[in-house]
Write a protein that holds these residues in place. Structure first.
Motif, PDB file in Angstrom:
ATOM      1  N   MET A   1      21.025  43.567 -11.391  1.00  0.00           N
ATOM      2  CA  MET A   1      22.180  43.440 -12.279  1.00  0.00           C
ATOM      3  C   MET A   1      22.618  41.991 -12.474  1.00  0.00           C
ATOM      4  SD  MET A   1      24.502  46.643 -11.117  1.00  0.00           S
ATOM      5  CE  MET A   1      25.967  46.422 -12.096  1.00  0.00           C
ATOM      6  N   ASN A   2      21.895  41.021 -11.846  1.00  0.00           N
ATOM      7  CA  ASN A   2      22.277  39.618 -12.070  1.00  0.00           C
ATOM      8  C   ASN A   2      21.262  38.924 -12.985  1.00  0.00           C
ATOM      9  OD1 ASN A   2      20.169  38.276 -10.462  1.00  0.00           O
ATOM     10  ND2 ASN A   2      21.173  39.250  -8.707  1.00  0.00           N
ATOM     11  N   GLU A  46      29.089  41.802   1.545  1.00  0.00           N
ATOM     12  CA  GLU A  46      28.888  41.386   0.159  1.00  0.00           C
ATOM     13  C   GLU A  46      29.991  42.015  -0.696  1.00  0.00           C
ATOM     14  OE1 GLU A  46      25.496  42.615  -2.223  1.00  0.00           O
ATOM     15  OE2 GLU A  46      26.140  41.230  -3.795  1.00  0.00           O
ATOM     16  N   GLY A  48      31.235  42.933  -4.391  1.00  0.00           N
ATOM     17  CA  GLY A  48      30.652  43.093  -5.733  1.00  0.00           C
ATOM     18  C   GLY A  48      29.168  43.373  -5.638  1.00  0.00           C
ATOM     19  N   GLY A  50      27.293  45.835  -6.600  1.00  0.00           N
ATOM     20  CA  GLY A  50      26.595  46.484  -7.715  1.00  0.00           C
ATOM     21  C   GLY A  50      25.761  47.673  -7.284  1.00  0.00           C
ATOM     22  N   ASP A  71      32.090  47.446  -3.579  1.00  0.00           N
ATOM     23  CA  ASP A  71      32.167  47.335  -5.043  1.00  0.00           C
ATOM     24  C   ASP A  71      33.338  48.181  -5.539  1.00  0.00           C
ATOM     25  OD1 ASP A  71      29.966  46.265  -7.292  1.00  0.00           O
ATOM     26  OD2 ASP A  71      31.372  47.775  -8.042  1.00  0.00           O
ATOM     27  N   GLY A  94      35.845  49.388  -2.911  1.00  0.00           N
ATOM     28  CA  GLY A  94      36.972  48.513  -2.609  1.00  0.00           C
ATOM     29  C   GLY A  94      37.136  47.437  -3.658  1.00  0.00           C
ATOM     30  N   ASP A  95      38.327  46.840  -3.664  1.00  0.00           N
ATOM     31  CA  ASP A  95      38.659  45.811  -4.649  1.00  0.00           C
ATOM     32  C   ASP A  95      38.607  44.428  -3.989  1.00  0.00           C
ATOM     33  OD1 ASP A  95      39.782  44.169  -6.557  1.00  0.00           O
ATOM     34  OD2 ASP A  95      41.594  45.378  -6.849  1.00  0.00           O
ATOM     35  N   ALA A  96      37.902  43.519  -4.634  1.00  0.00           N
ATOM     36  CA  ALA A  96      37.754  42.150  -4.117  1.00  0.00           C
ATOM     37  C   ALA A  96      39.110  41.493  -3.860  1.00  0.00           C
ATOM     38  CB  ALA A  96      36.964  41.323  -5.128  1.00  0.00           C
ATOM     39  N   GLU A 113      27.490  36.704  -8.727  1.00  0.00           N
ATOM     40  CA  GLU A 113      27.719  37.040 -10.145  1.00  0.00           C
ATOM     41  C   GLU A 113      28.714  38.189 -10.334  1.00  0.00           C
ATOM     42  OE1 GLU A 113      24.048  36.590 -12.650  1.00  0.00           O
ATOM     43  OE2 GLU A 113      24.883  38.289 -13.718  1.00  0.00           O
ATOM     44  N   CYS A 117      34.583  38.787 -13.068  1.00  0.00           N
ATOM     45  CA  CYS A 117      35.242  40.051 -13.447  1.00  0.00           C
ATOM     46  C   CYS A 117      36.649  40.159 -12.854  1.00  0.00           C
ATOM     47  CB  CYS A 117      34.454  41.251 -12.929  1.00  0.00           C
ATOM     48  SG  CYS A 117      32.731  41.313 -13.397  1.00  0.00           S
ATOM     49  N   TYR A 118      36.999  39.325 -11.893  1.00  0.00           N
ATOM     50  CA  TYR A 118      38.250  39.530 -11.161  1.00  0.00           C
ATOM     51  C   TYR A 118      39.442  38.968 -11.928  1.00  0.00           C
ATOM     52  CZ  TYR A 118      34.760  39.813  -7.347  1.00  0.00           C
ATOM     53  OH  TYR A 118      33.672  40.100  -6.583  1.00  0.00           O
TER      54      TYR A 118
HETATM   55  C1  LIG Z   1      27.182  41.645 -12.765  1.00  0.00           C
HETATM   56  S1  LIG Z   1      27.438  42.806 -11.492  1.00  0.00           S
HETATM   57  C2  LIG Z   1      26.590  41.985 -10.153  1.00  0.00           C
HETATM   58  C3  LIG Z   1      26.190  42.942  -9.094  1.00  0.00           C
HETATM   59  C4  LIG Z   1      25.409  42.338  -7.929  1.00  0.00           C
HETATM   60  N1  LIG Z   1      26.188  41.366  -7.200  1.00  0.00           N
HETATM   61  C5  LIG Z   1      24.116  41.709  -8.409  1.00  0.00           C
HETATM   62  O1  LIG Z   1      24.040  40.476  -8.439  1.00  0.00           O
HETATM   63  O2  LIG Z   1      23.190  42.436  -8.736  1.00  0.00           O
HETATM   64  C6  LIG Z   1      29.146  42.599 -11.041  1.00  0.00           C
HETATM   65  C7  LIG Z   1      29.647  43.632 -10.031  1.00  0.00           C
HETATM   66  O3  LIG Z   1      30.972  43.279  -9.617  1.00  0.00           O
HETATM   67  C8  LIG Z   1      31.711  44.480  -9.476  1.00  0.00           C
HETATM   68  N2  LIG Z   1      33.157  44.185  -9.534  1.00  0.00           N
HETATM   69  C9  LIG Z   1      33.883  43.842 -10.628  1.00  0.00           C
HETATM   70  N3  LIG Z   1      35.175  43.681 -10.304  1.00  0.00           N
HETATM   71  C10 LIG Z   1      35.282  43.926  -8.968  1.00  0.00           C
HETATM   72  C11 LIG Z   1      36.358  43.896  -8.028  1.00  0.00           C
HETATM   73  N4  LIG Z   1      37.601  43.580  -8.403  1.00  0.00           N
HETATM   74  N5  LIG Z   1      36.094  44.201  -6.746  1.00  0.00           N
HETATM   75  C12 LIG Z   1      34.844  44.505  -6.336  1.00  0.00           C
HETATM   76  N6  LIG Z   1      33.776  44.539  -7.175  1.00  0.00           N
HETATM   77  C13 LIG Z   1      33.989  44.251  -8.473  1.00  0.00           C
HETATM   78  C14 LIG Z   1      31.235  45.340 -10.631  1.00  0.00           C
HETATM   79  O4  LIG Z   1      31.549  46.711 -10.442  1.00  0.00           O
HETATM   80  C15 LIG Z   1      29.735  45.042 -10.619  1.00  0.00           C
HETATM   81  O5  LIG Z   1      29.042  45.930  -9.784  1.00  0.00           O
END
Ligand SMILES: C[S@@+](CC[C@H](N)C(=O)[O-])C[C@H]1O[C@@H](n2cnc3c(N)ncnc32)[C@H](O)[C@@H]1O
Length: 231
Positions: A1-2, A46, A48, A50, A71, A94-96, A113, A117-118
Protein backbone atom coordinates in the motif's frame (compact mmCIF):
# COMPACT_ATOMS: atom_id res chain seq x y z
CA UNK A 1 0.00 0.00 0.00
CA UNK A 2 3.02 2.35 -0.08
CA UNK A 3 4.91 3.96 -2.98
CA UNK A 4 8.04 1.81 -2.64
CA UNK A 5 11.77 2.53 -2.46
CA UNK A 6 14.90 1.71 -4.44
CA UNK A 7 18.38 2.09 -2.98
CA UNK A 8 20.21 4.17 -5.60
CA UNK A 9 23.68 3.66 -4.10
CA UNK A 10 24.01 0.32 -5.82
CA UNK A 11 23.66 -1.71 -2.64
CA UNK A 12 22.97 -5.37 -3.30
CA UNK A 13 19.25 -6.09 -3.65
CA UNK A 14 17.55 -7.48 -0.58
CA UNK A 15 17.45 -11.24 -0.46
CA UNK A 16 13.76 -12.15 -0.33
CA UNK A 17 11.83 -15.40 -0.29
CA UNK A 18 10.16 -16.07 -3.68
CA UNK A 19 6.75 -15.43 -2.07
CA UNK A 20 7.81 -11.90 -1.12
CA UNK A 21 9.30 -10.95 -4.52
CA UNK A 22 6.08 -9.42 -5.82
CA UNK A 23 6.19 -6.91 -2.95
CA UNK A 24 9.91 -6.15 -3.27
CA UNK A 25 9.72 -2.36 -3.76
CA UNK A 26 7.15 -1.83 -0.98
CA UNK A 27 9.20 -4.05 1.33
CA UNK A 28 12.31 -2.01 0.48
CA UNK A 29 10.63 1.11 1.91
CA UNK A 30 10.02 -0.83 5.14
CA UNK A 31 13.59 -2.08 5.10
CA UNK A 32 14.85 1.50 4.77
CA UNK A 33 12.77 2.63 7.77
CA UNK A 34 13.15 -0.43 10.00
CA UNK A 35 16.94 -0.77 9.60
CA UNK A 36 17.59 2.82 10.65
CA UNK A 37 18.31 1.22 14.04
CA UNK A 38 18.99 -2.37 15.08
CA UNK A 39 15.60 -3.80 16.06
CA UNK A 40 16.67 -7.37 16.75
CA UNK A 41 15.13 -8.58 20.02
CA UNK A 42 13.18 -5.32 20.43
CA UNK A 43 9.46 -4.60 20.95
CA UNK A 44 8.24 -2.74 17.88
CA UNK A 45 5.03 -0.83 17.22
CA UNK A 46 3.93 0.13 13.73
CA UNK A 47 1.31 2.87 13.53
CA UNK A 48 -0.75 2.80 10.31
CA UNK A 49 0.10 -0.79 9.41
CA UNK A 50 -2.40 -1.06 6.54
CA UNK A 51 -2.72 -4.59 5.15
CA UNK A 52 0.11 -5.73 7.45
CA UNK A 53 2.65 -6.84 4.84
CA UNK A 54 5.30 -4.41 6.07
CA UNK A 55 4.95 -5.45 9.72
CA UNK A 56 5.12 -9.08 8.59
CA UNK A 57 8.37 -8.43 6.68
CA UNK A 58 9.85 -6.65 9.69
CA UNK A 59 8.94 -9.51 12.07
CA UNK A 60 10.09 -12.33 9.78
CA UNK A 61 13.33 -10.85 8.47
CA UNK A 62 14.64 -8.39 11.06
CA UNK A 63 13.92 -10.54 14.14
CA UNK A 64 12.45 -8.12 16.68
CA UNK A 65 10.93 -9.78 19.78
CA UNK A 66 7.40 -8.57 18.99
CA UNK A 67 5.66 -6.40 16.41
CA UNK A 68 2.26 -4.83 17.00
CA UNK A 69 0.57 -3.15 14.03
CA UNK A 70 -2.09 -0.53 14.75
CA UNK A 71 -4.44 0.84 12.12
CA UNK A 72 -7.55 2.97 12.33
CA UNK A 73 -9.38 0.80 9.79
CA UNK A 74 -10.88 -2.30 11.42
CA UNK A 75 -11.11 -3.93 7.96
CA UNK A 76 -7.32 -3.52 7.51
CA UNK A 77 -6.72 -5.01 10.98
CA UNK A 78 -9.00 -8.00 10.26
CA UNK A 79 -7.29 -8.61 6.92
CA UNK A 80 -3.83 -8.33 8.51
CA UNK A 81 -4.73 -10.84 11.25
CA UNK A 82 -6.06 -13.20 8.59
CA UNK A 83 -3.12 -12.87 6.15
CA UNK A 84 -0.14 -12.75 8.49
CA UNK A 85 -0.11 -15.40 11.17
CA UNK A 86 3.43 -15.11 12.43
CA UNK A 87 4.48 -15.77 16.07
CA UNK A 88 5.10 -12.48 17.87
CA UNK A 89 3.18 -10.44 15.27
CA UNK A 90 -0.28 -9.03 16.02
CA UNK A 91 -2.61 -6.31 14.81
CA UNK A 92 -5.06 -4.12 16.67
CA UNK A 93 -7.44 -1.31 15.79
CA UNK A 94 -6.49 2.14 17.07
CA UNK A 95 -6.03 5.81 16.29
CA UNK A 96 -2.54 7.27 15.86
CA UNK A 97 -3.67 10.38 17.71
CA UNK A 98 -4.97 8.45 20.72
CA UNK A 99 -3.12 5.14 20.88
CA UNK A 100 -4.97 2.49 22.93
CA UNK A 101 -1.72 1.52 24.66
CA UNK A 102 -0.05 2.04 28.02
CA UNK A 103 3.02 4.25 28.47
CA UNK A 104 6.55 3.04 27.70
CA UNK A 105 5.73 -0.32 26.09
CA UNK A 106 7.97 -0.19 22.99
CA UNK A 107 11.62 0.18 22.01
CA UNK A 108 10.87 1.28 18.44
CA UNK A 109 7.91 2.90 16.67
CA UNK A 110 7.69 2.70 12.87
CA UNK A 111 5.45 4.90 10.74
CA UNK A 112 5.36 4.42 6.96
CA UNK A 113 3.39 6.62 4.57
CA UNK A 114 0.50 7.04 6.98
CA UNK A 115 0.90 10.35 8.87
CA UNK A 116 -0.35 12.52 5.97
CA UNK A 117 -3.80 11.07 6.82
CA UNK A 118 -3.77 12.33 10.42
CA UNK A 119 -5.71 15.39 11.54
CA UNK A 120 -3.26 16.36 14.27
CA UNK A 121 0.37 15.43 13.71
CA UNK A 122 1.44 17.03 16.99
CA UNK A 123 -0.86 14.73 18.95
CA UNK A 124 0.54 11.73 17.07
CA UNK A 125 4.15 12.67 17.86
CA UNK A 126 3.23 13.13 21.55
CA UNK A 127 1.57 9.69 21.53
CA UNK A 128 4.66 8.06 20.02
CA UNK A 129 6.79 9.72 22.70
CA UNK A 130 4.46 8.43 25.41
CA UNK A 131 4.45 4.76 24.31
CA UNK A 132 8.22 4.59 23.77
CA UNK A 133 10.56 3.48 26.53
CA UNK A 134 13.31 5.96 27.49
CA UNK A 135 16.00 5.78 24.80
CA UNK A 136 13.48 4.34 22.31
CA UNK A 137 13.48 5.21 18.60
CA UNK A 138 10.87 6.66 16.26
CA UNK A 139 11.56 5.87 12.60
CA UNK A 140 9.31 7.78 10.26
CA UNK A 141 8.75 8.20 6.54
CA UNK A 142 6.07 10.03 4.55
CA UNK A 143 5.40 12.59 1.86
CA UNK A 144 4.55 16.26 2.28
CA UNK A 145 3.85 19.18 -0.02
CA UNK A 146 7.19 21.00 -0.31
CA UNK A 147 5.70 24.14 1.26
CA UNK A 148 4.47 22.13 4.28
CA UNK A 149 7.68 20.17 4.90
CA UNK A 150 9.04 22.88 7.18
CA UNK A 151 6.01 22.43 9.47
CA UNK A 152 6.85 18.75 10.00
CA UNK A 153 10.53 19.53 10.58
CA UNK A 154 9.60 22.27 13.07
CA UNK A 155 7.27 19.89 14.89
CA UNK A 156 10.05 17.32 15.29
CA UNK A 157 12.55 19.98 16.36
CA UNK A 158 10.17 21.40 18.96
CA UNK A 159 9.19 17.95 20.29
CA UNK A 160 10.98 16.25 23.18
CA UNK A 161 12.73 13.91 20.73
CA UNK A 162 16.33 14.19 19.60
CA UNK A 163 16.63 14.11 15.80
CA UNK A 164 19.33 11.64 14.80
CA UNK A 165 18.86 11.51 11.01
CA UNK A 166 16.88 13.17 8.27
CA UNK A 167 16.97 12.15 4.62
CA UNK A 168 15.05 13.25 1.56
CA UNK A 169 14.22 10.07 -0.33
CA UNK A 170 11.97 11.43 -3.12
CA UNK A 171 14.36 10.14 -5.84
CA UNK A 172 14.36 6.66 -4.33
CA UNK A 173 10.57 6.62 -4.16
CA UNK A 174 10.10 7.94 -7.72
CA UNK A 175 12.53 5.27 -8.98
CA UNK A 176 10.32 2.62 -7.36
CA UNK A 177 7.15 4.19 -8.77
CA UNK A 178 8.73 4.01 -12.25
CA UNK A 179 9.61 0.38 -11.75
CA UNK A 180 6.18 -0.78 -10.55
CA UNK A 181 3.99 1.45 -12.72
CA UNK A 182 3.03 -1.07 -15.42
CA UNK A 183 2.52 -3.88 -12.92
CA UNK A 184 0.34 -1.61 -10.78
CA UNK A 185 -1.75 -0.57 -13.79
CA UNK A 186 -2.36 -4.17 -14.81
CA UNK A 187 -3.20 -5.22 -11.23
CA UNK A 188 -5.62 -2.30 -10.76
CA UNK A 189 -7.30 -3.08 -14.09
CA UNK A 190 -8.26 -6.48 -12.70
CA UNK A 191 -9.83 -5.18 -9.49
CA UNK A 192 -11.33 -1.74 -10.24
CA UNK A 193 -14.33 -0.85 -12.38
CA UNK A 194 -13.47 1.23 -15.46
CA UNK A 195 -15.02 4.47 -14.15
CA UNK A 196 -12.86 4.39 -10.97
CA UNK A 197 -9.62 3.37 -12.64
CA UNK A 198 -8.20 6.85 -13.24
CA UNK A 199 -8.71 7.84 -9.59
CA UNK A 200 -6.96 4.68 -8.42
CA UNK A 201 -4.04 5.25 -10.81
CA UNK A 202 -3.75 8.78 -9.41
CA UNK A 203 -4.06 7.67 -5.78
CA UNK A 204 -1.35 5.06 -6.18
CA UNK A 205 0.88 7.44 -8.23
CA UNK A 206 1.03 5.43 -11.45
CA UNK A 207 3.50 7.10 -13.86
CA UNK A 208 2.29 10.34 -15.51
CA UNK A 209 -0.71 10.81 -13.21
CA UNK A 210 -1.09 13.84 -10.92
CA UNK A 211 -0.14 11.72 -7.88
CA UNK A 212 3.14 10.78 -9.60
CA UNK A 213 3.90 14.19 -11.13
CA UNK A 214 3.78 16.06 -7.80
CA UNK A 215 6.70 13.93 -6.61
CA UNK A 216 8.57 13.93 -9.91
CA UNK A 217 8.42 17.74 -10.13
CA UNK A 218 9.28 18.32 -6.46
CA UNK A 219 5.90 19.72 -5.44
CA UNK A 220 5.77 16.93 -2.89
CA UNK A 221 8.80 15.65 -1.00
CA UNK A 222 9.31 12.23 0.54
CA UNK A 223 11.23 12.41 3.80
CA UNK A 224 12.55 9.89 6.32
CA UNK A 225 13.63 10.72 9.88
CA UNK A 226 15.02 8.89 12.88
CA UNK A 227 14.27 10.37 16.29
CA UNK A 228 15.17 9.22 19.79
CA UNK A 229 13.44 9.66 23.13
CA UNK A 230 16.01 10.80 25.71
CA UNK A 231 17.17 8.13 28.17
C1 LIG B 1 -1.09 4.56 2.54
S1 LIG B 1 -1.55 3.45 3.79
C2 LIG B 1 0.05 2.82 4.26
C3 LIG B 1 -0.06 1.50 4.92
C4 LIG B 1 1.27 0.85 5.31
N1 LIG B 1 1.99 1.64 6.28
C5 LIG B 1 2.14 0.62 4.09
O1 LIG B 1 3.12 1.35 3.92
O2 LIG B 1 1.86 -0.29 3.32
C6 LIG B 1 -1.97 4.48 5.18
C7 LIG B 1 -2.57 3.71 6.36
O3 LIG B 1 -2.72 4.61 7.47
C8 LIG B 1 -3.93 4.28 8.13
N2 LIG B 1 -4.38 5.42 8.95
C9 LIG B 1 -4.92 6.59 8.50
N3 LIG B 1 -5.24 7.38 9.54
C10 LIG B 1 -4.90 6.71 10.67
C11 LIG B 1 -4.96 7.00 12.07
N4 LIG B 1 -5.44 8.17 12.51
N5 LIG B 1 -4.52 6.08 12.94
C12 LIG B 1 -4.01 4.90 12.52
N6 LIG B 1 -3.92 4.56 11.21
C13 LIG B 1 -4.35 5.45 10.29
C14 LIG B 1 -4.88 3.94 7.00
O4 LIG B 1 -6.01 3.21 7.45
C15 LIG B 1 -3.96 3.15 6.06
O5 LIG B 1 -3.98 1.78 6.36
Amino acid sequence: MNYGYIDLNGELPLELNPDDEEDRYFIQLYHHVATAVDIQGKDVLEVGSGRGGGASYVKRYLKPRTVLGIDIAQSAVDLSNQLHQVPGLSFQQGDAENLPLEDELFDVVLNVESSHCYGNMEKFVAEVFRVLRPGGYFSFTDLRFANKLQETRKLFHESLFTILKEKIITENVVAALDEVSEWKKESLKKVTPFFLRKSFYDLTAVKDTGGYNVLKTGKKIYISCLLQKPV
